[in-house]
Design an enzyme around this catalytic site. Structure first.
Site, short mmCIF file in Angstrom:
data_model
loop_
_atom_site.label_atom_id
_atom_site.label_comp_id
_atom_site.label_asym_id
_atom_site.label_seq_id
_atom_site.Cartn_x
_atom_site.Cartn_y
_atom_site.Cartn_z
N HIS A 49 0.52 86.73 53.70
CA HIS A 49 0.15 87.10 52.35
C HIS A 49 -0.22 88.58 52.32
O HIS A 49 -0.36 89.21 53.38
CB HIS A 49 -1.04 86.25 51.85
CG HIS A 49 -2.26 86.37 52.70
ND1 HIS A 49 -2.65 85.42 53.60
CD2 HIS A 49 -3.17 87.36 52.79
CE1 HIS A 49 -3.75 85.80 54.21
NE2 HIS A 49 -4.09 87.00 53.74
C1 T46 Z 1 -6.60 87.90 55.63
C2 T46 Z 1 -6.43 87.38 57.00
C3 T46 Z 1 -6.61 88.43 58.05
C4 T46 Z 1 -12.78 81.12 52.15
O1 T46 Z 1 -13.27 80.13 51.56
N1 T46 Z 1 -13.43 82.30 52.15
C5 T46 Z 1 -12.95 83.41 52.79
O2 T46 Z 1 -13.61 84.46 52.78
C6 T46 Z 1 -11.70 83.30 53.47
C7 T46 Z 1 -11.09 84.51 54.19
C8 T46 Z 1 -11.04 82.11 53.45
N2 T46 Z 1 -11.58 81.03 52.81
C9 T46 Z 1 -10.87 79.75 52.83
C10 T46 Z 1 -9.58 79.70 52.05
C11 T46 Z 1 -8.75 78.71 52.82
O3 T46 Z 1 -9.02 77.41 52.37
O4 T46 Z 1 -10.51 79.47 54.19
C12 T46 Z 1 -9.26 78.83 54.25
C13 T46 Z 1 -8.30 79.57 55.18
O5 T46 Z 1 -7.94 80.83 54.57
P1 T46 Z 1 -6.50 81.47 54.72
O6 T46 Z 1 -5.47 80.42 54.78
O7 T46 Z 1 -6.34 82.52 53.66
O8 T46 Z 1 -6.62 82.16 56.17
P2 T46 Z 1 -5.65 83.20 56.87
O9 T46 Z 1 -6.05 83.25 58.29
O10 T46 Z 1 -4.23 82.93 56.57
O11 T46 Z 1 -6.00 84.63 56.18
C14 T46 Z 1 -7.29 85.19 56.33
C15 T46 Z 1 -7.78 85.76 55.00
O12 T46 Z 1 -7.73 84.74 53.99
C16 T46 Z 1 -6.96 86.94 54.53
O13 T46 Z 1 -7.64 87.61 53.48
O14 T46 Z 1 -6.29 89.04 55.35
O15 T46 Z 1 -7.27 86.23 57.30
#
Ligand code: T46
Length: 134
Positions: A49
């Site tokens: 993303h």
């Molecule tokens: C990024 C990369 C480096 C939250 O509730 N609060 C938060 O602050 C974050 C970051 C995530 N979440 C929840 C949302 C999803 O249900 O945690 C779950 C996993 O998040 P996501 O699928 O977005 O994780 P990544 O590892 O794909 O991405 C993350 C960050 O979301 C993103 O901003 O730049 O790490």
């Protein structure tokens, strides 16, 4: 694509090492949120993303992982392994994280609170958003 790194001072002595990161001094924004990724399976990739406004600094404080950044024109992959080094990820940059070592802990310093509406999770939509014709 030119990647931007921050080298943090390592206060190292015979007891070990300590790195401090201060808002608007060691990195170019106010830190509003901190999160970290750990226990990521080596076969798993994350991210896929971009963010419309969020700026972040990624620090691999333990172990190693690959970070791939893409501005819509160029794509570059780096292996993060130095806990004294931060990789800047500005807005409008597509990111993918992969090849996490078993002991990897990826610490992320973020300029904004969590906001799902700031995410662009589709690559074609990202290209349109940054004005790149496929
Ligand atoms: C990024 C990369 C480096 C939250 O509730 N609060 C938060 O602050 C974050 C970051 C995530 N979440 C929840 C949302 C999803 O249900 O945690 C779950 C996993 O998040 P996501 O699928 O977005 O994780 P990544 O590892 O794909 O991405 C993350 C960050 O979301 C993103 O901003 O730049 O790490």
């Amino acid at each position: 694509m030119k990647l931007r790194y921050f080298e943090f001072k390592n206060h190292s002595d015979d007891r070990g090492s300590l790195v401090a990161v201060e808002s608007n001094k060691d990195i170019p924004f106010n830190i509003k949120r901190v999160y970290y990724l750990f226990d990521t399976d080596a076969s798993c990739s994350r991210g896929f993303h971009a963010h419309k406004t969020l700026q972040q600094v990624l620090i691999c404080v333990s172990g190693e992982c690959d970070i791939c950044l893409d501005d819509g024109h160029e794509r570059e992959t780096v292996r993060l392994s130095n806990p004294s080094c931060g990789l800047y990820v500005g807005n409008n940059i597509w990111r993918e994280m992969s090849n996490f070592s078993k002991d990897a802990v990826l610490l992320v310093l973020a300029s904004e609170l969590y906001d799902e509406s700031d995410y662009i999770r589709n690559y074609d939509e990202f290209l349109r958003y940054v004005g790149v014709d496929k």
